[in-house]
Every structure is written in C-alpha cells, then in structure tokens.
Design a protein around this motif. Structure first.
Motif, PDB file in Angstrom:
ATOM      1  N   TYR A   1      -3.703   8.195   1.211  1.00 33.83           N
ATOM      2  CA  TYR A   1      -3.450   6.887   1.810  1.00 33.83           C
ATOM      3  C   TYR A   1      -2.017   6.628   2.247  1.00 33.83           C
ATOM      4  CZ  TYR A   1      -8.137   5.362   0.543  1.00 33.83           C
ATOM      5  OH  TYR A   1      -9.500   5.235   0.453  1.00 33.83           O
TER       6      TYR A   1
ATOM      7  N   ASP B   1       0.840  -1.184   0.000  1.00 32.61           N
ATOM      8  CA  ASP B   1       0.000   0.000   0.000  1.00 32.61           C
ATOM      9  C   ASP B   1       0.885   1.248   0.000  1.00 32.61           C
ATOM     10  OD1 ASP B   1      -2.635  -0.788  -0.245  1.00 32.61           O
ATOM     11  OD2 ASP B   1      -2.991  -0.974   1.913  1.00 32.61           O
TER      12      ASP B   1
ATOM     13  N   LYS C   1      -5.622  -1.507   1.540  1.00 31.94           N
ATOM     14  CA  LYS C   1      -6.647  -0.482   1.349  1.00 31.94           C
ATOM     15  C   LYS C   1      -6.694   0.058  -0.071  1.00 31.94           C
ATOM     16  CE  LYS C   1      -6.594   1.223   6.140  1.00 31.94           C
ATOM     17  NZ  LYS C   1      -5.767   0.140   6.684  1.00 31.94           N
ATOM     18  N   THR C   2      -5.657  -0.218  -0.849  1.00 28.55           N
ATOM     19  CA  THR C   2      -5.580   0.364  -2.186  1.00 28.55           C
ATOM     20  C   THR C   2      -5.202  -0.694  -3.217  1.00 28.55           C
ATOM     21  OG1 THR C   2      -3.219   0.934  -2.050  1.00 28.55           O
ATOM     22  CG2 THR C   2      -4.809   2.543  -1.184  1.00 28.55           C
TER      23      THR C   2
END
Length: 329
Positions: free
Chosen positions: A306, A183, A249-250
């Motif tokens: 992020y 991430d 998360k990405t």
C-alpha cells in the motif's frame, strides 16, 4: 446490497518492559513479566489477524521471552520487529548507570553517535534471535526525527511504524509529525525506500490539518486515533468511518504488552479491565467484518502492498526524510 469498501488492517504490539506509565524512565535492566500476556492474543489470531511485535532489547535478551516469541512466530505467523528504548538499551550514556532514573527521555537529546551504538546493540540482539537481520522498526514514544531516517537506512530498516500524524511536540525536543499522511507512504533515502506505516490518526474536520497554530493541541481535542486503550468502541468506529470516507485504505492500531497484564498500566487495574479492553477490540473487529471487506496484514506486508510516494513536505517535518544539506536557506 451495496458492495463493501475494502480496508486493510495492521495490528502492532509494543513488546517491552513494565512501568512505563509513571513518567519516569529507569536505565537499569527492567522486568518483563508482562510478556506472558501475549497469549491473550490467540483469539485475535484465530480470527485471521496478522500481528507485528515491536520488541525492545530486554525482550530479545530474555530466554523465556524468546521461547514465547518463537511460538508466536512459528504457530501464528507473528512478524518480529525492533523497538528502541534508548534510555535502557546499552551502552548507557556517560554518567548513567543501572540506578539512573530519567524524568525526560527525548531522543533528540541523545547524540547520534550514541543512538547508533544503541541501535547496534538492539539490532544485534534481534538478529541473534531471528537468525537474520531485522528490517521492521518502531522508535519508542513516537519520537522519530528527520535526523534519524539516515540511521534507520544504515541499519537496513525497510518498514517503519514510528509516525503518529497530527502530533507536533515542543521543538526541539519532540518531533513534528503533524502533516504526515494517514496511509502508508514511501521515503527514498540513497535510492532505497523505507515504507512508513503510520498510526491511523484522523482529524475530526479535514481542514483542521491546515491550522498550524493548533498543532500542539490538535490531538487532544480535534484528532481521533486508533489507540484502543484510550478510546471507547463508538469512537473507534467513528475514526474508522471518517478515515474510510476520506479515501483511507488502511488501518493501523497498536497497544503495549503491559496493557494486557492486570496492574500493568493505570488503565488496566485488574483482570476485568483487561478483559473489557480486549473484548472491545474483538467487538470492533466483528463490526469491521460486517461493514468492510477486510484484509489482515503485518506491517511489512502492508508497506509492500500500500505504500505510495511521500508528498512534498517542509524542511521542518520529521515524518519524512529531508536532506537539509541540499536545501538553500
């Protein structure tokens, strides 16, 4: 109904010359007829996808390419970044000319002063086109080394997408990105952050990251990567599920502009091949919408939202900045 897990997606396209899948690297002015194929991305934009185009020097210098990039930027909000192909970005190195063809193109073999000169050419062309300085970058061939981070900082790069986790190439030519996070993360250089948005790469078994002896071959048999040219739909889904299950998360995926041109690469021999490829990605996007709460971002926006502080790494890593002068041996 269970609440959907949130995921953010960044799509990036390497917008560059043709003929890069033959194992040779011509130093002369290349052809870029493939640029016209960027219009194939309109169905993606209609779905809300935000894209970042990493453009090589030859693209910024081409009038027809400039017109198409302007349309993509103004109509669809495409983000424009810089992409260094050092083998054909002026100034050519001593002994090279327009007819020179390299069989190896490791950036570690290029003196830093030569890379600085090439970056000045690239960023100058990008700035002339954009009307402002560019701060989003990707090094060609995922070939970014620890010694290059200071250079990126000096040219004002604040968002980079050059890191491919789980890859460790032969030292000293190739970089070691093996332990890079999957991430986004921040790298601090002289009190300025560079946000790294790595390609999404996931080990099949999470503890494989600990097996250093398998580094050079893990990506061939133990790692899954969001490179849609190389993987079928079911494997793209599995990569996504594993990454999300481990707290990711990405998502960051990419391909090349020439991979949307029939005959532009060994994988895309005809129109049917290109259509199957793009339809596969559209099917994956539909699956994402069905299973996750999606947010679509450019590379820079993903970095801003992020990126977290980079973890501590060894002095041999290339995926983050290590000040070797401050390390006691």
């Amino acid at each position: 109904m269970a609440e959907k897990r949130k995921l953010a997606l960044a799509l990036s396209i390497d917008v560059e010359e043709e003929g890069l899948f033959s194992g040779t690297y011509p130093c002369g002015t290349p052809q870029i007829h493939n640029i016209s194929q960027l219009s194939r991305l309109v169905p993606f934009f209609d779905r809300g996808i935000k894209a970042t185009f990493f453009c090589a020097h030859c693209v910024f210098e081409d009038k027809n390419a400039q017109k198409l990039l302007e349309t993509m930027r103004n109509k669809y909000g495409v983000e424009i970044g810089a992409h260094l192909h050092h083998w054909n970005t002026p100034p050519l190195r001593r002994g090279q000319n327009d007819s020179t063809i390299l069989t190896k193109a490791w950036s570690a073999k290029v003196p830093l002063e030569d890379l600085y000169a090439k970056m000045e050419t690239l960023f100058g062309s990008a700035g002339n086109f954009l009307g402002h300085s560019v701060n989003v970058f990707r090094m060609g061939r995922w070939d970014l080394h620890n010694s290059h981070w200071q250079m990126l900082h000096d040219f004002g790069v604040r968002y980079d997408a050059s890191i491919r986790p789980l890859h460790a190439f032969k030292f000293p030519e190739g970089p070691n990105h093996f332990d890079a996070p999957s991430d986004p993360y921040k790298i601090n250089i002289k009190s300025a952050d560079i946000c790294e948005i790595p390609l999404t790469c996931v080990p099949v078994l999470d503890n494989l990251r600990l097996i250093e002896s398998f580094q050079t071959n893990l990506h061939k048999w133990g790692g899954l990567t969001l490179l849609p040219v190389e993987h079928p739909l079911w494997l793209m889904k599995l990569t996504t599920l594993l990454h999300a299950a481990r707290g990711g998360k990405t998502l960051s995926l990419t391909w090349h502009s020439s991979e949307m041109m029939p005959g532009g690469s060994p994988h895309m021999k005809n129109e049917n091949s290109v259509n199957r490829f793009l339809n596969k990605i559209l099917a994956w996007l539909s699956w994402l919408d069905d299973n996750f709460e999606m947010e679509f971002l450019t590379i820079s926006r993903m970095g801003r939202q992020y990126a977290i502080a980079a973890p501590i790494c060894s002095k041999s890593a290339d995926w983050t900045f290590v000040d070797h002068e401050r390390i006691s041996i």
